[in-house]
Design an enzyme around this catalytic site. Structure first.
Site, short mmCIF file in Angstrom:
data_model
loop_
_atom_site.label_atom_id
_atom_site.label_comp_id
_atom_site.label_asym_id
_atom_site.label_seq_id
_atom_site.Cartn_x
_atom_site.Cartn_y
_atom_site.Cartn_z
N ASP A 81 -4.90 -1.52 -3.31
CA ASP A 81 -5.00 -2.13 -4.63
C ASP A 81 -6.46 -2.27 -5.07
O ASP A 81 -7.26 -2.92 -4.41
CB ASP A 81 -4.32 -3.51 -4.53
CG ASP A 81 -4.03 -4.13 -5.87
OD1 ASP A 81 -4.53 -3.65 -6.88
OD2 ASP A 81 -3.28 -5.14 -5.88
N ASP A 109 0.95 -5.40 -13.86
CA ASP A 109 2.01 -6.05 -13.07
C ASP A 109 3.26 -6.37 -13.90
O ASP A 109 3.17 -6.87 -15.01
CB ASP A 109 1.49 -7.37 -12.50
CG ASP A 109 0.44 -7.13 -11.42
OD1 ASP A 109 0.00 -5.97 -11.26
OD2 ASP A 109 0.05 -8.11 -10.76
N GLY A 141 -2.52 2.36 -13.23
CA GLY A 141 -2.38 3.51 -14.10
C GLY A 141 -3.65 3.93 -14.82
O GLY A 141 -3.62 4.74 -15.74
C1 GLA Z 1 -2.21 -7.00 -8.04
C2 GLA Z 1 -1.06 -6.02 -7.86
C3 GLA Z 1 0.19 -6.79 -7.53
C4 GLA Z 1 -0.04 -7.58 -6.24
C5 GLA Z 1 -1.24 -8.51 -6.40
C6 GLA Z 1 -1.63 -9.15 -5.09
O1 GLA Z 1 -2.01 -7.83 -9.14
O2 GLA Z 1 -0.88 -5.24 -9.02
O3 GLA Z 1 1.28 -5.91 -7.36
O4 GLA Z 1 -0.24 -6.69 -5.18
O5 GLA Z 1 -2.37 -7.79 -6.87
O6 GLA Z 1 -2.78 -9.91 -5.17
#
Ligand code: GLA
Length: 516
Positions: A280, A340, A319
């Protein structure tokens, strides 16, 4: 004589006076003004996992001007504006994140040798009060940028020939996920029919991390006493274990990321028995630009491939930079295509119905990921959750349940384990479905399946039920087809001539499989 000695005494005293003055001036210049220094706020995380949320303020005071940096969990701001001094100041920090500017504001004052500061998430929020104490210079500083490798095509790892299926901790548990929860979720998945329906990965999201040991090995925090033992347990249920990290120094929740330790972390994951990594972006945004994402993601793509253990590689950078165009080349098996998801009709449909143009980029081994499922988390109706499941299946999306598998209703379990809908998602041709037509709030999507079958989903996005009629020509097909309703599990008559008419509930769906 007297006059001469008087002159000498005078000259000496002037010299002494001047040197004392010079020393005082030098000292004044060297002794910092009271706010200058490195300050830290250390707050234990709410779930008592032994880690701390840290905010570092590295300040330099010049009279009424304060400059420096503010590092708060994954964010790193330059102080762009300041007012006041030790008795009361405000600081504005700013950072560029992709194409947008993020800002943060602190108010504070020096009390003894502590900074009493407060900040607000939004101007209308109540302030959060904090106390900062002095920290050694350099502690908490952003590391320097590491040089990036040249781009090359990362070999396909051969995994995820169909979209990954499993569960992820974030949507329901966020930072409350722990070893016991993961074990009991694995128990549930192994026995409630989900494993039989194809669910396989149990993925731990953010907040399992602690710091690093003296050799730089990533440590788990108190919530996960023994990751290897946990992986053994999950494997003993015939399931697989996934984990989460960031290419930055920090994860989104502010925990330790893999920056500068990519290969070492990949080795650790393999030694623990990890089968899946979600990687991430978050903390990396402070070091690299969006344009550098492919190289940054390639580092972990290469590192995972070097391990003897097959590890699915899931890219999560929302994305940006049209990841669907390069995600596969850096070794990605799937890549998030959006921000998200939330457990809300608007969020789910805004994401799901916007995936149409990405269809050409999905193929076996490499999938668009419109984010994890919210089915069963409580804020949508069962019809809405059926729409969620159907749409994700049409999109050949990863099916990662995000609810509490230990306590769901039979209706939710039935939605998640609808094998006929799952068969559409998992179709081995791997061709993502697309919108065939749209009329107001009704949409018809189709997906070509292996063996010449066609999946058809008729969505009603309206707040009221809708009567929909469909002619074979609308689907660009003719002749005799068999049709099966994938939610009622019944064969239905598909007209070779005339219309197929059906009433679809508010926010509902009809899903058919057509075969010759
Ligand atoms: C981001 C990701 C989420 C999750 C959080 C965790 O927002 O997009 O899916 O993994 O971090 O901190």
């Amino acid at each position: 004589m007297k006059t001469r000695s008087q002159i000498i005494v005078f000259i000496v005293s002037v010299l002494v006076f001047l040197s004392v003055l010079a020393a005082a001036l030098v000292k004044a210049r060297q002794s910092p003004e009271p706010l200058t220094g490195n300050w830290v706020v250390r707050t234990p995380t709410t779930n008592n996992d032994g880690t701390f949320r840290t905010t570092y303020l590295s300040l330099r005071q010049d009279g009424q001007k304060i400059t420096g940096t503010i590092r708060v969990t994954q964010f790193y701001y330059k102080i762009s504006e300041s007012t006041g001094g030790p008795d009361g100041f405000t600081l504005t920090g700013s950072m560029i994140d992709g194409k947008t500017e993020r800002k943060v504001q602190y108010e504070g004052k020096l009390v003894g040798d502590q900074l009493q500061i407060s900040t607000r998430r939004r101007p209308t929020d109540p302030p959060t009060q904090m106390v900062a104490v002095r920290a050694p210079a350099g502690e908490g500083a952003m590391p320097a940028r590491n040089p990036l490798p040249a781009l090359h095509k990362v070999r396909d790892n051969g995994l995820a020939r169909t979209p990954p299926m499993g569960w992820n901790s974030w949507n329901k548990f966020a930072s409350r996920v722990d070893d016991a929860t993961v074990r009991s979720i694995a128990d549930a998945m192994a026995t409630n029919g989900m494993k039989d329906a194809g669910y396989q990965y149990i993925n731990i999201d953010d907040t399992w991390e602690a710091g690093r040991d003296a050799q730089g090995n990533i440590q788990t925090n108190k919530k996960f006493p023994d990751m290897k033992a946990l992986a053994d347990y999950v494997h003993s249920k015939g399931l697989k274990l996934g984990i989460y990290s960031s290419p930055g120094p920090n994860t989104c929740a502010g925990y330790e990321g893999s920056y500068g330790h990519e290969e070492q972390d990949a080795r650790t994951y393999a030694a623990w028995g990890i089968d899946y990594l979600k990687y991430d972006w978050c903390g990396a945004r402070n070091l690299y630009t969006d344009e550098e994402m492919p190289q940054v993601y390639q580092i972990m793509g290469d590192a995972l491939l070097k391990q003897k253990r097959p590890i699915v590689y899931s890219l999560c950078q929302y994305g940006r930079l049209d990841v669907w165009k390069w995600g596969a080349d850096v070794g990605g098996n799937l890549w998030r295509t959006t921000g998200d998801i939330r457990d809300a009709w608007d969020s789910m449909t805004r994401i799901g119905f916007n995936q149409n143009d990405l269809a050409p980029y999905a193929k076996p081994g490499h999938w668009n990921d419109p984010d994890m499922l919210e089915i069963g988390n409580g804020a949508m109706s069962n019809d809405e959750y059926k729409t969620h499941m159907s749409l994700w299946a049409m999109l050949a999306a990863p099916l990662l349940a995000g609810n509490d598998l230990r306590s769901m209703s039979p209706e939710i379990l039935a939605i998640l384990t609808n094998k006929e809908v799952i068969a559409i998602d998992q179709d081995k041709l791997g061709k993502q479905g697309q919108r065939m037509s749209q009329s107001g709030e009704q949409e018809v999507w189709t997906r070509s399946l292996s063996g010449g079958d066609i999946a058809v989903a008729i969505f009603n996005r309206a707040k009221d039920e809708a009567k929909i009629s469909l002619r074979p020509a609308d689907l660009k097909i003719a002749g005799k087809w068999k049709a099966r309703d994938l939610w009622t599990h019944q064969d239905v008559t598909w007209p070779s001539d005339g219309e197929y008419s059906v009433t679809i509930p508010a926010h509902g769906v009809l899903m058919l499989r057509l075969s010759r």
